[in-house]
Design a protein around this motif. Structure first.
Motif, PDB file in Angstrom:
ATOM      1  N   UNK A 248       0.822  -1.217   0.000  1.00 38.35           N
ATOM      2  CA  UNK A 248       0.000   0.000   0.000  1.00 38.35           C
ATOM      3  C   UNK A 248       0.850   1.258   0.000  1.00 38.35           C
ATOM      4  N   UNK A 249       1.918   1.231   0.807  1.00 31.02           N
ATOM      5  CA  UNK A 249       2.833   2.379   0.855  1.00 31.02           C
ATOM      6  C   UNK A 249       3.489   2.610  -0.506  1.00 31.02           C
ATOM      7  N   UNK A 250       3.869   1.535  -1.161  1.00 35.51           N
ATOM      8  CA  UNK A 250       4.506   1.649  -2.474  1.00 35.51           C
ATOM      9  C   UNK A 250       3.555   2.285  -3.481  1.00 35.51           C
ATOM     10  N   UNK A 251       2.297   1.877  -3.425  1.00 35.36           N
ATOM     11  CA  UNK A 251       1.303   2.453  -4.340  1.00 35.36           C
ATOM     12  C   UNK A 251       1.080   3.934  -4.046  1.00 35.36           C
ATOM     13  N   UNK A 252       1.019   4.300  -2.784  1.00 35.71           N
ATOM     14  CA  UNK A 252       0.854   5.707  -2.428  1.00 35.71           C
ATOM     15  C   UNK A 252       2.010   6.544  -2.989  1.00 35.71           C
ATOM     16  N   UNK A 253       3.227   6.025  -2.888  1.00 41.71           N
ATOM     17  CA  UNK A 253       4.394   6.754  -3.404  1.00 41.71           C
ATOM     18  C   UNK A 253       4.335   6.883  -4.920  1.00 41.71           C
ATOM     19  N   UNK A 254       3.913   5.833  -5.590  1.00 44.21           N
ATOM     20  CA  UNK A 254       3.864   5.875  -7.053  1.00 44.21           C
ATOM     21  C   UNK A 254       2.734   6.772  -7.549  1.00 44.21           C
ATOM     22  N   UNK A 255       1.604   6.781  -6.853  1.00 40.97           N
ATOM     23  CA  UNK A 255       0.520   7.705  -7.215  1.00 40.97           C
ATOM     24  C   UNK A 255       0.989   9.151  -7.033  1.00 40.97           C
ATOM     25  N   UNK A 256       1.729   9.405  -5.946  1.00 39.18           N
ATOM     26  CA  UNK A 256       2.278  10.742  -5.719  1.00 39.18           C
ATOM     27  C   UNK A 256       3.191  11.160  -6.863  1.00 39.18           C
ATOM     28  N   UNK A 257       3.988  10.227  -7.371  1.00 38.57           N
ATOM     29  CA  UNK A 257       4.864  10.532  -8.513  1.00 38.57           C
ATOM     30  C   UNK A 257       4.046  10.873  -9.754  1.00 38.57           C
ATOM     31  N   UNK A 258       2.965  10.141  -9.962  1.00 36.71           N
ATOM     32  CA  UNK A 258       2.088  10.425 -11.106  1.00 36.71           C
ATOM     33  C   UNK A 258       1.501  11.825 -10.989  1.00 36.71           C
ATOM     34  N   UNK A 259       1.048  12.193  -9.784  1.00 34.53           N
ATOM     35  CA  UNK A 259       0.511  13.537  -9.569  1.00 34.53           C
ATOM     36  C   UNK A 259       1.560  14.594  -9.901  1.00 34.53           C
ATOM     37  N   UNK A 260       2.756  14.418  -9.352  1.00 36.58           N
ATOM     38  CA  UNK A 260       3.823  15.395  -9.562  1.00 36.58           C
ATOM     39  C   UNK A 260       4.147  15.552 -11.043  1.00 36.58           C
ATOM     40  N   UNK A 261       4.143  14.445 -11.770  1.00 36.70           N
ATOM     41  CA  UNK A 261       4.480  14.480 -13.194  1.00 36.70           C
ATOM     42  C   UNK A 261       3.333  14.964 -14.071  1.00 36.70           C
ATOM     43  N   UNK A 262       2.152  15.088 -13.485  1.00 36.93           N
ATOM     44  CA  UNK A 262       0.964  15.453 -14.276  1.00 36.93           C
ATOM     45  C   UNK A 262       0.590  16.922 -14.169  1.00 36.93           C
ATOM     46  N   UNK A 263       1.268  17.674 -13.303  1.00 32.81           N
ATOM     47  CA  UNK A 263       0.880  19.069 -13.064  1.00 32.81           C
ATOM     48  C   UNK A 263       2.037  20.021 -13.323  1.00 32.81           C
ATOM     49  N   UNK A 264       1.712  21.312 -13.329  1.00 35.41           N
ATOM     50  CA  UNK A 264       2.713  22.356 -13.528  1.00 35.41           C
ATOM     51  C   UNK A 264       3.514  22.586 -12.246  1.00 35.41           C
ATOM     52  N   UNK A 265       4.651  23.241 -12.398  1.00 35.30           N
ATOM     53  CA  UNK A 265       5.474  23.554 -11.227  1.00 35.30           C
ATOM     54  C   UNK A 265       4.762  24.524 -10.293  1.00 35.30           C
ATOM     55  N   UNK A 266       3.837  25.310 -10.825  1.00 31.46           N
ATOM     56  CA  UNK A 266       3.097  26.273 -10.000  1.00 31.46           C
ATOM     57  C   UNK A 266       1.918  25.642  -9.260  1.00 31.46           C
ATOM     58  N   UNK A 267       1.565  24.418  -9.597  1.00 28.30           N
ATOM     59  CA  UNK A 267       0.470  23.728  -8.921  1.00 28.30           C
ATOM     60  C   UNK A 267       0.967  23.133  -7.599  1.00 28.30           C
ATOM     61  N   UNK A 268       0.040  22.861  -6.701  1.00 26.56           N
ATOM     62  CA  UNK A 268       0.390  22.410  -5.349  1.00 26.56           C
ATOM     63  C   UNK A 268      -0.269  21.063  -5.086  1.00 26.56           C
ATOM     64  N   UNK A 269       0.561  20.031  -4.925  1.00 25.57           N
ATOM     65  CA  UNK A 269       0.056  18.682  -4.670  1.00 25.57           C
ATOM     66  C   UNK A 269       0.385  18.279  -3.241  1.00 25.57           C
ATOM     67  N   UNK A 270      -0.591  17.705  -2.547  1.00 30.51           N
ATOM     68  CA  UNK A 270      -0.363  17.299  -1.167  1.00 30.51           C
ATOM     69  C   UNK A 270      -1.102  16.021  -0.819  1.00 30.51           C
ATOM     70  N   UNK A 271      -0.647  15.380   0.241  1.00 29.44           N
ATOM     71  CA  UNK A 271      -1.363  14.217   0.771  1.00 29.44           C
ATOM     72  C   UNK A 271      -2.371  14.734   1.779  1.00 29.44           C
TER      73      UNK A 271
END
Length: 295
Positions: free
Chosen positions: A187-210
């Motif tokens: 589950x932890x591994x999936x959470x980390x990989x989803x976070x990577x997908x979020x980071x790679x899907x948005x602009x540098x000015x966007x704000x991604x958080x858990x």
């Protein structure tokens, strides 16, 4: 990019002198003689330090310093008071208002450079500590507290600029089954990989958080509802198509997404925007999951 310094002084000769000293050190300089525009300029320019004269018409340096420290988007910028008034009470007033340091007049080049660089070192250290304290330990995204804090700052900016702003809530579908079937490390591994997908899907000015658990929050400045839907669908599709390697197995998961976009003229607070995005997320869940819904 060179560090930005904002200089505020109603005396153009002093302004020019400070500007020349700091430009020789390769700083990017912004300057104003108008004390009433300092807060707005600081929010717009985002300088690494502010040199602020005390004796100015309309608003003096003490009043400007107080206003800067009340502004959420500027309060962490080190303020260096530039003054000929070095009496103990004046300096105490400046420090009580939140000033970082002071420079004596007449201006000495070595002192200016030394005190500005000291302020920049302090800010870099504080930024590093803030960064360490503000990240979710597992995913590396902003933690819940900072996500909300940054969201509220972006909302203030959007209201000031009369611009659109979007908040997105995301939740991994059937995440409990992943933990039950494969264990919490998976589950932890999936959470980390989803976070990577979020980071790679948005602009540098966007704000991604858990946001918490298997929920994620995303703040999209200057983004209207149609563009927000494109972002949401991009993330949903990327998660669905990704193969998550769990030991010797490769599994696929999906994510449900709820979106709320504030129109430029709309008056709404952060809690209500989050509530409406959460309601849209619930709608995505009840309508079959693996989908994007609007609030």
């Amino acid at each position: 990019m060179n560090e930005r310094i904002l200089i505020v002084d109603d005396n153009k000769n002093n302004l020019r002198l400070l500007q020349n000293i700091l430009e020789d050190e390769d700083f990017e300089i912004y300057a104003t003689v108008d004390s009433t525009e300092v807060v707005d300029l600081a929010v717009k320019v985002k300088p690494s330090a502010i040199l602020l004269d005390v004796m100015m018409p309309i608003l003096d340096g003490f009043e400007v310093c107080s206003l800067l420290k009340q502004e959420p988007l500027a309060r962490d910028i080190p303020v260096i008071i530039v003054t000929a008034k070095t009496e103990t009470q004046d300096l105490k007033t400046a420090f009580d208002l939140g000033a970082f340091d002071y420079i004596k007049k007449p201006i000495d080049e070595i002192e200016v450079i030394s005190r500005v660089k000291s302020a920049l070192r302090f800010k870099a250290q504080q930024d590093k500590l803030t960064e360490m304290a503000s990240r979710d330990g597992l995913t590396g995204l902003f933690n819940h507290a900072l996500l909300i804090d940054l969201f509220e700052k972006e909302l203030l900016k959007a209201k000031r600029n009369k611009s659109s702003l979007t908040f997105i809530m995301m939740d991994i579908d059937y995440f409990k089954k992943v933990n039950d079937n494969y264990g919490h490390l998976a589950g932890d591994l999936i959470l980390k990989q989803v976070a990577e997908i979020l980071t790679n899907s948005v602009r540098s000015s966007d704000i991604a958080g858990r946001y918490g658990g298997e929920e994620f929050g995303l703040v999209l400045p200057e983004t209207n509802v149609s563009n927000a839907c494109l972002v949401g669908e991009k993330i949903r599709s990327a998660v669905e198509e990704n193969h998550f390697d769990i030991g010797n197995e490769s599994i696929q998961i999906t994510i449900s997404i709820g979106i709320y976009s504030k129109e430029p003229e709309e008056s709404i607070d952060s809690k209500e925007m989050i509530k409406r995005a959460d309601e849209a997320l619930y709608k995505a869940k009840t309508n079959g999951r693996n989908r994007v819904e609007l609030g």
